[in-house]
Structures are given as structure tokens and as C-alpha cells.
Design a protein around this motif. Structure first.
Motif, PDB file in Angstrom:
ATOM      1  N   ILE A   1      13.741   4.077   3.809  1.00 29.11           N
ATOM      2  CA  ILE A   1      12.984   3.302   2.831  1.00 29.11           C
ATOM      3  C   ILE A   1      11.490   3.390   3.104  1.00 29.11           C
ATOM      4  CG2 ILE A   1      12.510   0.940   2.045  1.00 29.11           C
ATOM      5  CD1 ILE A   1      15.511   0.465   2.058  1.00 29.11           C
ATOM      6  N   GLY A   2      11.088   3.262   4.359  1.00 33.98           N
ATOM      7  CA  GLY A   2       9.676   3.406   4.683  1.00 33.98           C
ATOM      8  C   GLY A   2       9.137   4.769   4.291  1.00 33.98           C
ATOM      9  N   LEU A   3       9.900   5.830   4.559  1.00 35.40           N
ATOM     10  CA  LEU A   3       9.461   7.180   4.209  1.00 35.40           C
ATOM     11  C   LEU A   3       9.399   7.376   2.701  1.00 35.40           C
ATOM     12  CD1 LEU A   3      11.479   9.267   6.833  1.00 35.40           C
ATOM     13  CD2 LEU A   3       9.016   8.767   6.858  1.00 35.40           C
ATOM     14  N   ALA A   4      10.360   6.787   1.979  1.00 36.15           N
ATOM     15  CA  ALA A   4      10.367   6.920   0.519  1.00 36.15           C
ATOM     16  C   ALA A   4       9.176   6.199  -0.104  1.00 36.15           C
ATOM     17  CB  ALA A   4      11.678   6.382  -0.048  1.00 36.15           C
ATOM     18  N   VAL A   5       8.837   5.012   0.404  1.00 37.46           N
ATOM     19  CA  VAL A   5       7.666   4.295  -0.100  1.00 37.46           C
ATOM     20  C   VAL A   5       6.394   5.089   0.191  1.00 37.46           C
ATOM     21  CG1 VAL A   5       6.256   2.216   0.141  1.00 37.46           C
ATOM     22  CG2 VAL A   5       8.748   2.013   0.042  1.00 37.46           C
ATOM     23  N   ALA A   6       6.299   5.641   1.384  1.00 37.49           N
ATOM     24  CA  ALA A   6       5.116   6.434   1.746  1.00 37.49           C
ATOM     25  C   ALA A   6       4.949   7.615   0.797  1.00 37.49           C
ATOM     26  CB  ALA A   6       5.240   6.912   3.189  1.00 37.49           C
ATOM     27  N   TRP A   7       6.033   8.299   0.492  1.00 37.14           N
ATOM     28  CA  TRP A   7       5.989   9.441  -0.429  1.00 37.14           C
ATOM     29  C   TRP A   7       5.539   9.006  -1.813  1.00 37.14           C
ATOM     30  CZ3 TRP A   7      10.676  11.517  -3.425  1.00 37.14           C
ATOM     31  CH2 TRP A   7      10.350  12.706  -4.089  1.00 37.14           C
ATOM     32  N   ARG A   8       6.120   7.916  -2.319  1.00 46.56           N
ATOM     33  CA  ARG A   8       5.755   7.427  -3.650  1.00 46.56           C
ATOM     34  C   ARG A   8       4.270   7.029  -3.699  1.00 46.56           C
ATOM     35  NH1 ARG A   8       9.168   9.943  -6.650  1.00 46.56           N
ATOM     36  NH2 ARG A   8      11.187   8.940  -7.053  1.00 46.56           N
ATOM     37  N   CYS A   9       3.786   6.377  -2.654  1.00 49.43           N
ATOM     38  CA  CYS A   9       2.371   5.986  -2.630  1.00 49.43           C
ATOM     39  C   CYS A   9       1.470   7.212  -2.579  1.00 49.43           C
ATOM     40  CB  CYS A   9       2.098   5.078  -1.439  1.00 49.43           C
ATOM     41  SG  CYS A   9       2.801   3.412  -1.586  1.00 49.43           S
ATOM     42  N   ALA A  10       1.861   8.216  -1.801  1.00 50.14           N
ATOM     43  CA  ALA A  10       1.065   9.440  -1.711  1.00 50.14           C
ATOM     44  C   ALA A  10       1.028  10.168  -3.052  1.00 50.14           C
ATOM     45  CB  ALA A  10       1.625  10.347  -0.627  1.00 50.14           C
ATOM     46  N   GLN A  11       2.123  10.077  -3.814  1.00 52.05           N
ATOM     47  CA  GLN A  11       2.130  10.688  -5.135  1.00 52.05           C
ATOM     48  C   GLN A  11       1.102  10.039  -6.065  1.00 52.05           C
ATOM     49  OE1 GLN A  11       6.367  10.174  -6.012  1.00 52.05           O
ATOM     50  NE2 GLN A  11       6.641  12.388  -5.998  1.00 52.05           N
ATOM     51  N   ARG A  12       0.732   8.799  -5.764  1.00 51.89           N
ATOM     52  CA  ARG A  12      -0.296   8.103  -6.544  1.00 51.89           C
ATOM     53  C   ARG A  12      -1.711   8.444  -6.057  1.00 51.89           C
ATOM     54  NH1 ARG A  12       1.648   3.209  -8.938  1.00 51.89           N
ATOM     55  NH2 ARG A  12       3.889   3.420  -9.328  1.00 51.89           N
ATOM     56  N   GLY A  13      -1.801   9.359  -5.106  1.00 46.79           N
ATOM     57  CA  GLY A  13      -3.109   9.779  -4.622  1.00 46.79           C
ATOM     58  C   GLY A  13      -3.678   8.916  -3.518  1.00 46.79           C
ATOM     59  N   LEU A  14      -2.844   8.071  -2.882  1.00 44.73           N
ATOM     60  CA  LEU A  14      -3.338   7.164  -1.851  1.00 44.73           C
ATOM     61  C   LEU A  14      -3.255   7.792  -0.465  1.00 44.73           C
ATOM     62  CD1 LEU A  14      -1.753   3.833  -3.097  1.00 44.73           C
ATOM     63  CD2 LEU A  14      -4.048   4.690  -3.504  1.00 44.73           C
ATOM     64  N   ASP A  15      -4.120   7.339   0.405  1.00 43.81           N
ATOM     65  CA  ASP A  15      -4.102   7.725   1.813  1.00 43.81           C
ATOM     66  C   ASP A  15      -3.074   6.836   2.518  1.00 43.81           C
ATOM     67  OD1 ASP A  15      -4.703   8.739   4.302  1.00 43.81           O
ATOM     68  OD2 ASP A  15      -6.485   7.497   4.560  1.00 43.81           O
ATOM     69  N   VAL A  16      -2.050   7.443   3.084  1.00 49.05           N
ATOM     70  CA  VAL A  16      -0.921   6.694   3.641  1.00 49.05           C
ATOM     71  C   VAL A  16      -0.691   7.081   5.097  1.00 49.05           C
ATOM     72  CG1 VAL A  16       1.525   6.117   3.383  1.00 49.05           C
ATOM     73  CG2 VAL A  16       0.167   6.698   1.350  1.00 49.05           C
TER      74      VAL A  16
END
Length: 363
Positions: A15-30
Motif C-alpha cells: 500500500i505504501g508503494l502504491a500510494v508513492a507511485w500514484r503521487c509520483a504520477q501527479r508530478g510530486l517529489d516522493v
């Protein structure tokens, strides 16, 4: 000096990895902070995506959430495989429910009676119908069912793929265990540390030990056609083929705190039930025995939402045995909440329902 990321995720499970991926897809620094502690649940998960045959969904909100997640998995798996270039071992060919004896068949029926009206019904199968779908089953097996909506995935390939997809978008993985929210500075901080989440806040999340045995066929004979959820002498067991000549055997539950030592008794129990259902497994090698600590809560429901009294902090934990199943929807909901303030999380999962660990465990 380490830059301040837009999003910090504490925990490197699915779940943590999936959230990180989704946030990175939004152009965020994760940044993802994770230390692979022995017992990390995602590291040993068997990969069941089984809302129909899984019996322990104690609340209608969780059952509906589980079905929503299973429906999301085909698109999620296709997107992740394309982003990472990794075959996830995603199998959509259904799951067999198998009763070893007549008594087990009655127990199996009782386990699912309360699900009437919630699920896509299982196809009922007699003994011959079971063996037509799975020739390796023992002649003693008395019948059961076939859950077409239940799938499974290679859990470790999914974790590898999520890390690869995140890394391609600039996610930074920090090999460090975080023990306090004060150690991390970011625009938003997500606690997704599984059984270790209470180190960061007073949630009543407790570890439930689950043991997994990996068997390997030295003769490289035919493997299982389907995942199997069986009942042998009233006890459950789960079997799934992997990589052609391997079989994952799982389903133990044990409240032993943070003890991650494999138990000889649990290993013997798993092997006995596995061989009772599939006699050919008696000739397989024990390739590995692993223990994972599933994060459970007093009401067996996840804890998802803003951390009370802590601006910019969020939590997504307590998914017990269902982390891989729930990951696609949990990741989307948490990303929407953290980045846009959109709260589509079921109210039953709100962190506020637990006033404190001490109060919750004393009731």
C-alpha cells in the motif's frame, strides 16, 4: 542536506508503494522510508485477491470495499506491468473451494452463509466437478465450489514492479526505519507501516503472525491449474501455484507478538493439510518457510484517513490479510485525500473511532 519532499511515505509494503507511485504520477517529489524488518507482511504475502472466498470480512463496508478493489485489479495490474516492464503473475482463472470430508463441506457452506446477497455466488461443485477443474486433487475431496471472481497475483513481483514504476518517476527509497513522525519533514506524511504503525501514533494495531511454506517440485511435473482455498478437518489452508513448479501454502493465524521465528508446528500443519488435498505435494521440496506479521485492529477494519490532531499527517494501515487485495483502491483514495482533500474513504475506517490504544483495548 536532504531536500524536503512533497510526500513522505513511512512503510514500503504494497500500500505504501502504491500510494508513492500514484503521487509520483501527479508530478510530486516522493520519498519512501522503509527498513525491511523481518516479518514485514507484504514480503511473505501469498497474493490472494479473493473477496468471494475469503471468509473474514466482518463488516458490509469492508466487503463492499473488497469487491471494489477486486474489480480495480485488472486495470491496475495492466497499468503497473506496462509501467514497470514486469510480469506480475496475475491470474484471473478463479479459485476453487475444496472440502476434504463431508464434515468439511458442511463447514465450508457455513463459512459463507452470511455472505448471501453480498457476493457473486460461487458455482457449486461435487467431487467429480472439482477434479475436472483440478486433476491433482485427492480422491477423498468431497466437493466445494468455484469462485470465478477470485484471482491471485505473485505478491513479490508486485512489490518489485511498484518500486520500479516509482523509481522511473523519481521516487526516492530511503532505507531507514522511522520511529517518530517528528523524524520526517514533508508536505504530507503517510503512515503505512503495517504492524509497526503504533510506534508512530496510538492506533490499536496488533501483529497477527502468518506462516507461509514454499514448495518446489524437483521433477518439474504439472502444477496446480487454480488457486485452492481448502478445509481439512475443520482447518483452512490456501494453495497457489507459482512460477510453474512452485506451490505457496498458507493460512496460519497466530497471536505471538513480534516473534517472527517459523514454527515447526505451523509448518507441519500446513504441509499435512496441503498433502491431504493434493497428494503429489508430498514429493516436493520445502524451498522456504517464512513468517509475516499482519496488521490487525480490534474491529478487524482498516485505519484510513487524517491523523487526528496532526496537520499534514495521514494513516493507511490495519488491512490485516487483505493488503494486496485492497491496495489499488486504498492507494487511489489516500492519494486523492492527501493531494486534493477528497475524502471517499468509508466512514467505518476513520482513525477517530479509536480514542487511544489504552481505551480501545480495555473496552
Amino acid at each position: 542536506m536532504t531536500r524536503r519532499p512533497d510526500v513522505a511515505v513511512i512503510g514500503g509494503g504494497v500500500i505504501g508503494l502504491a500510494v508513492a507511485w500514484r503521487c509520483a504520477q501527479r508530478g510530486l517529489d516522493v520519498h519512501v522510508f522503509h527498513d525491511e524488518i523481518p516479518g514485514t507482511a507484504s514480503a511473505v504475502a501469498p497474493g490472494m485477491l479473493a473477496p468471494v472466498s475469503e471468509a473474514d470480512f466482518p463488516d458490509p463496508a469492508l466487503l463492499a470495499f473488497a469487491h471494489e478493489a477486486r474489480r480495480a485489479w485488472p486495470a491496475f495490474a495492466a497499468e503497473l506491468a506496462a509501467a514497470s516492464g514486469i510480469d506480475l503473475g496475475y491470474a484471473t482463472d478463479g479459485l476453487l473451494l475444496v472440502a476434504h470430508s463431508a464434515e468439511d463441506r458442511a463447514r465450508l457452506a457455513g463459512m459463507y452463509a452470511f455472505r448471501e446477497g453480498y457476493d457473486v455466488p460461487c458455482e457449486s461443485l461435487d467431487a467429480d466437478g472439482l477434479r475436472a477443474r483440478e486433476p491433482l486433487l485427492a480422491p477423498e475431496c468431497r466437493g466445494g465450489g468455484f469462485a470465478t471472481e477470485d484471482h491471485h497475483v505473485d505478491a513479490q513481483r508486485v512489490r518489485t514492479a511498484l518500486r520500479a514504476a516509482g523509481r522511473a518517476l523519481g521516487v526516492r527509497y530511503v532505507d531507514r526505519r522511522v520511529r517518530s513522525l517528528d523524524e520526517v519533514c514533508a508536505g504530507s506524511v503517510l503512515v503505512a507501516a503495517g504492524a509497526w504503525s503504533p510506534e508512530l501514533h496510538e492506533w490499536p494495531v496488533t501483529p497477527v503472525r502468518g506462516q507461509v511454506v514454499l514448495l518446489r517440485d524437483p521433477s518439474k511435473g504439472p502444477g496446480l491449474r487454480h488457486g485452492i482455498r481448502g478445509v481439512v478437518r475443520g482447518e483452512p489452508v490456501y494453495l497457489a501455484g507459482r512460477d510453474g513448479h512452485e506451490t505457496v501454502v498458507a493460512a496460519t493465524l497466530d497471536h505471538a507478538g513480534f516473534d517472527v521465528r517459523p514454527s515447526a508446528r505451523a509448518t507441519e500443519s500446513l504441509l499435512r493439510k496441503a498433502v491431504a488435498l493434493v497428494p503429489a505435494l508430498a514429493g516436493h521440496e520445502v524451498a522456504a518457510t517464512r513468517v509475516g506479521l499482519r496488521p490487525d485492529t480490534p474491529d478487524h477494519l482498516p485505519v484510513m484517513g487524517p491523523v487526528p490532531g496532526r496537520s499534514g499527517a495521514y494513516v493507511c494501515t490495519g488491512h490485516y490479510r487483505h493488503g494486496f487485495l485492497l491496495a489499488p483502491v486504498a492507494a487511489d483514495l489516500m492519494t486523492a485525500l492527501m493531494l486534493g482533500g477528497t475524502d471517499g474513504i468509508p466512514a467505518a475506517f476513520a482513525p477517530q473511532r479509536f480514542r487511544s490504544t489504552k481505551e480501545s483495548t480495555s473496552r
